[in-house]
Write a protein that holds these residues in place. Structure first.
Motif, mmCIF file in Angstrom:
data_model
loop_
_atom_site.group_PDB
_atom_site.id
_atom_site.type_symbol
_atom_site.label_atom_id
_atom_site.label_comp_id
_atom_site.label_asym_id
_atom_site.label_seq_id
_atom_site.Cartn_x
_atom_site.Cartn_y
_atom_site.Cartn_z
ATOM 1 N N ASP A 67 0.827 -1.213 0.000
ATOM 2 C CA ASP A 67 0.000 0.000 0.000
ATOM 3 C C ASP A 67 0.860 1.261 0.000
ATOM 4 N N ARG A 255 0.350 1.079 -10.154
ATOM 5 C CA ARG A 255 -0.730 2.065 -10.207
ATOM 6 C C ARG A 255 -0.960 2.585 -11.617
ATOM 7 N N ASN A 331 -1.727 -4.974 -3.735
ATOM 8 C CA ASN A 331 -1.021 -3.715 -3.437
ATOM 9 C C ASN A 331 0.403 -3.971 -2.941
ATOM 10 N N LYS A 361 -4.997 -6.787 1.398
ATOM 11 C CA LYS A 361 -4.864 -5.345 1.199
ATOM 12 C C LYS A 361 -5.359 -4.574 2.413
#
Length: 364
Positions: A67, A255, A331, A361
Motif C-alpha cells: 500500500d 498504479r 497492493n 490489502k
C-alpha cells in the motif's frame, strides 16, 4: 452536530480512508509485520550464506512495499540500502518504462518501423517497435550465459566483438523468422530499443533522458546506467539502482503509470506491457513475455508460471536472481536482489511465502 458539519466529517473520513501513500524523499514505514509467516519468508530468503562456494539462495537485498509503504527490508553481503545494485536484465523492463514516457509524449507508436529511428535496420524494414518489445525481432540470437559462452550471442555482444556498438552487432545477426512472428528472448532486441530511443528523443536529450523522463519524477537519486562506446545505454543489462529506488518503478507500474497526480506513463502503455505476446507458446520460457515485462498468465491451457501467486502478478527479472514483482491485486511490490549461482532460488516459493506474510490489502 449540524447536518452540514456532519457531512463534512464523513467526507473527511472517507478521504482519509482512501488516501494513497506515496514515497517522498524516503519511503514511509507501514504497519509492522511479525509472526511465523514472516520468519519463514525471511528464513527462505536469507539462509546461512557461504561466500566461498556461492551455492544456494544468496539474497543481497529484499524489500516489500505494501500500500505504498515500506513494511520489510533486509540486506546481506556487501549490499546496503544505499547500494545501487546491478540489475542485469531488469534493465530491459526499465528501458521499456523509459520508452513509455516517450510514447506518452507522442514521439512514436508501437507500429512504427524501428528503422525510422535507427536507420541501420532498413535491412529489416518490417520490424516494429512492438516486435522488439515482445522479443520477436526475428533475428537469430543465442541467449546463453557463462555455461555456454562460445555460442552465446549475448556474451559476444557484451564482452567481445560486439561490445563497442551493441546495436550494430545485433543488426548483423541473420534473420530466422519474419518480425513479430516468433518469440525468442534476446538481449539484442533490447539493445535495438535503446538505439531507437536515441533516434526517438534526439542525441541532445538522449544522455539525460532516463533521468529527466523517469528517474527524477519518481525521486530516484542514485541510478547509474552504463553505455557502450557509441554512448547507447546497455538496455539489456547494465542499469544499477538501490532496492528502494527500484521499488518506485514497481509502484508506478502497480498504479497503472500514475505517480501522485501525474500520469507519467499512459495507461494503454502499461496495459501493453502487461498483455501476453499473442504468438508466445506455452512453456517457451520460465514466465510469459509481455511488453518487455514478464507475466504470470496461463497460456494455451498451461498453468501459470508462479501458481501460488495471483494471475495479475508481473515482474522484471534478471540474471543471478534479480527480481521485482508487482502484484496489483494485493497492493504489493517486492524487490529482491541476489547473487544466485545455481537454481536453488525459486520465484514461486518466494511469492508464496511473501503472500502468506504480507498478503491482504489494507486499503480498498
Amino acid at each position: 452536530m449540524p447536518k452540514g458539519l456532519s457531512l463534512f466529517f464523513v467526507l473527511l473520513f472517507s478521504l482519509a480512508v482512501h488516501a494513497e501513500n506515496w514515497p517522498g524523499e524516503q519511503w514511509s514505514p507501514g504497519p509492522s509485520v511479525a509472526g511465523p509467516a514472516l520468519r519463514t519468508f525471511e528464513n527462505y530468503a536469507f539462509p546461512p550464506r557461504n561466500d566461498t562456494t556461492r551455492q544456494g539462495v544468496r539474497t543481497d537485498a529484499l524489500l516489500v512495499i505494501r500500500d505504498g509503504q515500506l513494511v520489510f527490508e533486509r540486506y546481506a553481503g556487501p549490499t546496503t540500502a544505499a547500494t545501487p545494485h546491478l540489475t542485469w536484465s531488469i534493465s530491459k523492463s526499465l528501458m521499456a518504462t523509459v520508452l513509455g514516457v516517450a510514447y506518452g509524449e507522442g514521439r512514436f507508436n508501437l507500429q512504427d518501423p524501428v528503422a525510422k529511428f535507427y536507420p541501420p535496420l532498413k535491412k529489416h524494414p518490417d520490424m516494429t517497435m512492438a516486435d522488439l518489445l515482445h522479443w520477436a525481432s526475428g533475428l537469430d540470437w543465442q541467449e546463453d550465459y557463462e555455461y555456454a559462452p562460445l555460442k552465446s550471442s549475448v556474451v559476444a555482444m557484451l564482452y567481445t566483438r560486439g561490445h563497442r556498438d551493441m546495436a550494430a552487432f545485433t543488426v548483423d545477426q541473420d534473420a530466422y523468422a519474419a518480425p513479430g512472428q516468433v518469440f525468442r528472448y534476446s538481449s539484442g532486441d533490447s539493445s535495438l530499443l535503446s538505439a531507437a530511443l536515441k533516434g526517438i528523443v534526439g542525441p541532445a536529450r538522449y544522455a539525460d533522458y532516463p533521468w529527466t523522463a523517469l528517474f527524477e519524477p519518481l525521486g530516484i537519486r542514485h541510478a547509474v546506467w552504463e553505455t557502450d562506446a557509441t554512448g547507447v545505454f546497455v538496455a539489456s543489462s547494465y542499469a544499477y539502482l538501490t532496492a528502494r529506488d527500484l521499488a518506485r518503478v514497481g509502484l508506478l507500474m502497480a498504479r497503472d503509470g500514475r505517480w501522485g497526480e501525474r500520469q507519467l506513463l499512459p495507461k494503454d502503455w502499461v496495459a501493453f506491457n502487461r498483455e501476453p505476446f499473442a504468438r508466445y507458446h506455452a512453456r517457451q520460457d520460465d514466465a510469459v513475455p509481455g511488453g518487455h515485462w514478464w507475466l504470470n498468465r496461463d497460456v494455451e491451457g498451461a498453468p501459470r508460471p508462479w501458481p501460488d501467486a495471483p494471475a495479475d502478478t508481473f515482474a522484471a527479472l534478471g540474471h543471478w536472481g534479480q527480481a521485482m514483482y508487482v502484484i496489483p491485486s494485493e497492493n504489493l511490490v517486492i524487490v529482491r536482489y541476489g547473487d544466485d549461482r545455481d537454481d536453488s532460488y525459486q520465484h514461486n516459493q518466494l511469492l508464496k511465502l511473501a503472500l502468506k506474510a504480507f498478503g491482504g490489502k489494507v486499503q480498498p
